[in-house]
Motif scaffolding. Structure first.
Motif, PDB file in Angstrom:
ATOM      1  N   MET A   1       0.832  -1.207   0.000  1.00 42.42           N
ATOM      2  CA  MET A   1       0.000   0.000   0.000  1.00 42.42           C
ATOM      3  C   MET A   1       0.868   1.259   0.000  1.00 42.42           C
ATOM      4  SD  MET A   1      -3.246  -0.761  -0.040  1.00 42.42           S
ATOM      5  CE  MET A   1      -4.149   0.599   0.690  1.00 42.42           C
ATOM      6  N   ALA A   2       0.266   2.361  -0.393  1.00 46.23           N
ATOM      7  CA  ALA A   2       1.011   3.617  -0.530  1.00 46.23           C
ATOM      8  C   ALA A   2       0.941   4.452   0.741  1.00 46.23           C
ATOM      9  CB  ALA A   2       0.460   4.410  -1.708  1.00 46.23           C
ATOM     10  N   ILE A   3       1.872   5.378   0.836  1.00 48.33           N
ATOM     11  CA  ILE A   3       1.945   6.325   1.948  1.00 48.33           C
ATOM     12  C   ILE A   3       1.769   7.732   1.400  1.00 48.33           C
ATOM     13  CG2 ILE A   3       3.451   7.276   3.754  1.00 48.33           C
ATOM     14  CD1 ILE A   3       4.868   4.528   3.794  1.00 48.33           C
ATOM     15  N   LEU A   4       1.009   8.557   2.106  1.00 45.00           N
ATOM     16  CA  LEU A   4       0.868   9.965   1.757  1.00 45.00           C
ATOM     17  C   LEU A   4       1.610  10.791   2.796  1.00 45.00           C
ATOM     18  CD1 LEU A   4      -0.425  12.200  -0.007  1.00 45.00           C
ATOM     19  CD2 LEU A   4      -2.340  12.208   1.615  1.00 45.00           C
ATOM     20  N   CYS A   5       2.621  11.539   2.353  1.00 52.83           N
ATOM     21  CA  CYS A   5       3.330  12.491   3.217  1.00 52.83           C
ATOM     22  C   CYS A   5       2.856  13.895   2.873  1.00 52.83           C
ATOM     23  CB  CYS A   5       4.839  12.402   3.012  1.00 52.83           C
ATOM     24  SG  CYS A   5       5.582  10.838   3.509  1.00 52.83           S
ATOM     25  N   ALA A   6       2.751  14.753   3.874  1.00 54.57           N
ATOM     26  CA  ALA A   6       2.258  16.111   3.635  1.00 54.57           C
ATOM     27  C   ALA A   6       3.020  17.113   4.482  1.00 54.57           C
ATOM     28  CB  ALA A   6       0.762  16.187   3.937  1.00 54.57           C
ATOM     29  N   GLY A   7       3.254  18.295   3.904  1.00 55.17           N
ATOM     30  CA  GLY A   7       3.909  19.355   4.664  1.00 55.17           C
ATOM     31  C   GLY A   7       4.763  20.249   3.797  1.00 55.17           C
ATOM     32  N   GLU A   8       5.771  20.835   4.425  1.00 50.59           N
ATOM     33  CA  GLU A   8       6.571  21.847   3.736  1.00 50.59           C
ATOM     34  C   GLU A   8       7.581  21.250   2.769  1.00 50.59           C
ATOM     35  OE1 GLU A   8       8.992  20.975   7.484  1.00 50.59           O
ATOM     36  OE2 GLU A   8       6.884  21.152   6.963  1.00 50.59           O
ATOM     37  N   ILE A   9       7.916  22.062   1.783  1.00 48.61           N
ATOM     38  CA  ILE A   9       8.967  21.749   0.822  1.00 48.61           C
ATOM     39  C   ILE A   9       9.770  23.033   0.637  1.00 48.61           C
ATOM     40  CG2 ILE A   9       7.396  22.223  -1.126  1.00 48.61           C
ATOM     41  CD1 ILE A   9       8.942  20.056  -2.694  1.00 48.61           C
ATOM     42  N   LEU A  10      11.075  22.961   0.753  1.00 55.95           N
ATOM     43  CA  LEU A  10      11.874  24.191   0.805  1.00 55.95           C
ATOM     44  C   LEU A  10      13.303  23.924   0.364  1.00 55.95           C
ATOM     45  CD1 LEU A  10      13.709  23.730   3.589  1.00 55.95           C
ATOM     46  CD2 LEU A  10      11.548  24.321   4.682  1.00 55.95           C
ATOM     47  N   PHE A  11      14.087  24.985   0.377  1.00 59.18           N
ATOM     48  CA  PHE A  11      15.524  24.832   0.209  1.00 59.18           C
ATOM     49  C   PHE A  11      16.215  25.175   1.520  1.00 59.18           C
ATOM     50  CE2 PHE A  11      15.335  24.772  -4.483  1.00 59.18           C
ATOM     51  CZ  PHE A  11      16.273  23.773  -4.708  1.00 59.18           C
ATOM     52  N   ASP A  12      17.064  24.264   1.964  1.00 58.00           N
ATOM     53  CA  ASP A  12      17.954  24.532   3.091  1.00 58.00           C
ATOM     54  C   ASP A  12      19.235  25.167   2.555  1.00 58.00           C
ATOM     55  OD1 ASP A  12      16.619  23.503   5.419  1.00 58.00           O
ATOM     56  OD2 ASP A  12      16.981  21.477   4.670  1.00 58.00           O
ATOM     57  N   LEU A  46      13.941   4.072  -0.646  1.00 55.75           N
ATOM     58  CA  LEU A  46      13.930   2.731  -0.062  1.00 55.75           C
ATOM     59  C   LEU A  46      13.088   1.763  -0.879  1.00 55.75           C
ATOM     60  CD1 LEU A  46      13.589   3.590   3.742  1.00 55.75           C
ATOM     61  CD2 LEU A  46      15.592   2.579   2.626  1.00 55.75           C
ATOM     62  N   GLY A  47      12.216   2.313  -1.728  1.00 57.50           N
ATOM     63  CA  GLY A  47      11.410   1.463  -2.591  1.00 57.50           C
ATOM     64  C   GLY A  47       9.928   1.483  -2.295  1.00 57.50           C
ATOM     65  N   ALA A  48       9.479   2.387  -1.436  1.00 58.18           N
ATOM     66  CA  ALA A  48       8.065   2.460  -1.085  1.00 58.18           C
ATOM     67  C   ALA A  48       7.283   3.269  -2.120  1.00 58.18           C
ATOM     68  CB  ALA A  48       7.895   3.088   0.297  1.00 58.18           C
ATOM     69  N   ASP A  49       5.981   3.010  -2.199  1.00 55.30           N
ATOM     70  CA  ASP A  49       5.054   3.776  -3.029  1.00 55.30           C
ATOM     71  C   ASP A  49       4.604   4.975  -2.183  1.00 55.30           C
ATOM     72  OD1 ASP A  49       3.035   4.800  -4.595  1.00 55.30           O
ATOM     73  OD2 ASP A  49       1.948   2.913  -4.821  1.00 55.30           O
ATOM     74  N   VAL A  50       5.015   6.181  -2.560  1.00 56.43           N
ATOM     75  CA  VAL A  50       4.755   7.346  -1.725  1.00 56.43           C
ATOM     76  C   VAL A  50       4.351   8.538  -2.578  1.00 56.43           C
ATOM     77  CG1 VAL A  50       7.217   7.950  -1.694  1.00 56.43           C
ATOM     78  CG2 VAL A  50       5.700   8.871   0.072  1.00 56.43           C
ATOM     79  N   SER A  51       3.369   9.285  -2.078  1.00 60.26           N
ATOM     80  CA  SER A  51       2.933  10.538  -2.694  1.00 60.26           C
ATOM     81  C   SER A  51       3.205  11.687  -1.742  1.00 60.26           C
ATOM     82  CB  SER A  51       1.434  10.491  -3.015  1.00 60.26           C
ATOM     83  OG  SER A  51       1.133   9.484  -3.957  1.00 60.26           O
ATOM     84  N   PHE A  52       3.376  12.885  -2.295  1.00 59.56           N
ATOM     85  CA  PHE A  52       3.641  14.059  -1.467  1.00 59.56           C
ATOM     86  C   PHE A  52       2.581  15.118  -1.712  1.00 59.56           C
ATOM     87  CE2 PHE A  52       6.174  17.939  -0.302  1.00 59.56           C
ATOM     88  CZ  PHE A  52       6.230  17.651   1.060  1.00 59.56           C
ATOM     89  N   LEU A  53       1.942  15.544  -0.621  1.00 60.97           N
ATOM     90  CA  LEU A  53       0.903  16.569  -0.658  1.00 60.97           C
ATOM     91  C   LEU A  53       1.462  17.896  -0.181  1.00 60.97           C
ATOM     92  CD1 LEU A  53      -2.069  17.606  -0.793  1.00 60.97           C
ATOM     93  CD2 LEU A  53      -2.339  16.726   1.547  1.00 60.97           C
ATOM     94  N   THR A  54       1.401  18.906  -1.052  1.00 61.68           N
ATOM     95  CA  THR A  54       1.883  20.241  -0.694  1.00 61.68           C
ATOM     96  C   THR A  54       1.457  21.209  -1.776  1.00 61.68           C
ATOM     97  OG1 THR A  54       3.837  21.450   0.101  1.00 61.68           O
ATOM     98  CG2 THR A  54       4.102  20.145  -1.894  1.00 61.68           C
ATOM     99  N   LYS A  55       1.774  22.490  -1.580  1.00 60.79           N
ATOM    100  CA  LYS A  55       1.711  23.474  -2.666  1.00 60.79           C
ATOM    101  C   LYS A  55       3.132  23.926  -2.957  1.00 60.79           C
ATOM    102  CE  LYS A  55      -2.826  25.508  -3.097  1.00 60.79           C
ATOM    103  NZ  LYS A  55      -3.690  26.692  -2.886  1.00 60.79           N
ATOM    104  N   ASN A  72      13.052  11.465  -8.169  1.00 61.33           N
ATOM    105  CA  ASN A  72      13.353  10.544  -7.080  1.00 61.33           C
ATOM    106  C   ASN A  72      12.237   9.545  -6.804  1.00 61.33           C
ATOM    107  OD1 ASN A  72      16.061  11.159  -5.508  1.00 61.33           O
ATOM    108  ND2 ASN A  72      15.264  13.104  -6.284  1.00 61.33           N
ATOM    109  N   GLY A  73      11.247   9.490  -7.683  1.00 60.68           N
ATOM    110  CA  GLY A  73      10.229   8.454  -7.596  1.00 60.68           C
ATOM    111  C   GLY A  73       9.056   8.761  -6.682  1.00 60.68           C
ATOM    112  N   VAL A  74       8.878  10.028  -6.305  1.00 59.88           N
ATOM    113  CA  VAL A  74       7.745  10.418  -5.463  1.00 59.88           C
ATOM    114  C   VAL A  74       6.581  10.819  -6.365  1.00 59.88           C
ATOM    115  CG1 VAL A  74       6.912  12.013  -3.692  1.00 59.88           C
ATOM    116  CG2 VAL A  74       9.286  11.212  -3.639  1.00 59.88           C
ATOM    117  N   ASN A  75       5.401  10.296  -6.096  1.00 62.39           N
ATOM    118  CA  ASN A  75       4.221  10.642  -6.874  1.00 62.39           C
ATOM    119  C   ASN A  75       3.810  12.084  -6.584  1.00 62.39           C
ATOM    120  OD1 ASN A  75       1.172  10.936  -7.230  1.00 62.39           O
ATOM    121  ND2 ASN A  75       1.547   9.003  -8.268  1.00 62.39           N
TER     122      ASN A  75
END
Length: 319
Positions: A1-12, A46-55, A72-75
């Motif tokens: 099954m897939a994982i949904l990650c959500a939050g900030e995206i930025l440059f360090d 690592l090989g997981a099915d993952v999506s990223f929620l953000t603007k 990098n393979g993130v949906n």
């Protein structure tokens, strides 16, 4: 099954001036970052099915980050691009006393503008775990959107994961922030905190004493990262320490996020019933794997850039 990650995206922007602090640093290195973003990239590598929620802003920084996710393979089906907004920038340095310093520039940042309408068509049945947290909880409307999404996942009987990843310099009201974090802790299934986060939220200075002040629901799991000392697992009153791995440390940016990715990778296919019946012994094995992920990251420069593949974790030779 897939994982949904959500939050900030930025440059360090990481200081390359040792022990100069932010004010005196003369050279910074730009790297893609943001805690939930790092976790998403870590899971994908690592090989997981993952999506990223953000603007994501449509400035040059944002365009790069959007492509970086895909490469990098993130949906990116839920990574919404937004015109007229900016990408958050974060500057980090270590001062003469060895203390980390952070400054964030988040005015008009796209990742602070996630709205309820953006998640109206989210296909919950695609996901097994929802992971969120970090500085995305500080700004509206993103904070309210993510907490609503959290409740929606709970109501559908799906697993939830939370890492507060406290950044004190951004907090305007400690009491309201702590209340929000504690309200999430009461309901979440998978909780990860650094020892510093734990001390900040509980106002205690002993790890085990601090854990026992948290209102963690029965069956839920807490992982506490302890830097070079490894990590700790807590479930239903049982605490187990999991030793870390010795490596030649380059820097520690992203270690906690890699640990979180390692944990979610191990838990990704569990049903809710299987999750609640998991033993502490199994969780110690998972934390051991996550410790390895974090240790590999400590040997590199970078946050998202440093996230290891599964083969890299398996083949890495520790000291």
């Amino acid at each position: 099954m897939a994982i949904l990650c959500a939050g900030e995206i930025l440059f360090d922007f990481i200081s390359k001036s040792p022990n100069k602090g932010l004010g005196e640093s003369g050279l910074f290195e730009k790297r893609p970052g943001g805690s939930p973003f790092n976790v998403a990239v870590g899971l994908a590598k690592l090989g997981a099915d993952v999506s990223f929620l953000t603007k994501i802003a449509q400035d040059q920084f944002g365009k790069f980050l959007f492509e970086y996710l895909k490469e990098n393979g993130v949906n990116t089906d839920y990574s919404f691009r937004a015109e007229g907004l900016k990408t958050c920038l974060a500057f980090a340095a270590v001062d003469a006393q060895g203390k980390a310093e952070y400054e964030f520039y988040r005015d008009d940042a796209a990742d602070t503008r996630l709205e309820l309408k953006d998640i109206a068509n989210l296909q919950y049945e695609k996901f097994n775990i929802f992971h969120f947290g970090s500085i995305a909880l500080i700004d509206e409307p993103t904070s309210s959107t993510l907490t609503r999404l959290f409740d929606n996942f709970i109501s559908r009987g799906l697993l939830t994961s939370f890492d507060p990843n406290v950044r004190k310099s951004l907090l305007k009201n400690r009491e309201s922030y702590n209340n929000l974090v504690k309200s999430i802790i009461k309901k979440v299934d998978i909780l990860k905190m650094s020892d510093d986060d734990l001390f900040y939220i509980t106002e205690k200075k002993d790890v085990e004493e601090a854990i026992r002040t948290l209102s963690i629901k029965e069956g839920s799991i807490l992982f506490v990262t302890l830097g070079s000392e490894g990590s700790l697992v807590y479930k239903d009153g049982i605490i187990e320490r999991v030793p870390g791995y010795k490596v030649k440390v380059v820097e520690t940016v992203g270690c906690g996020d890699s640990f979180m990715a390692g944990i979610l990778y191990k838990l990704r296919d569990l049903s809710k019933e299987d999750f609640y019946s998991i033993s502490v012994e199994e969780l110690v094995d998972y934390a051991n794997f996550a410790n390895k992920c974090a240790a590999v990251v400590a040997t590199k420069q970078g946050a998202a850039n440093a996230m290891p593949t599964l083969s890299e974790v398996r083949q890495f030779e520790f000291l």
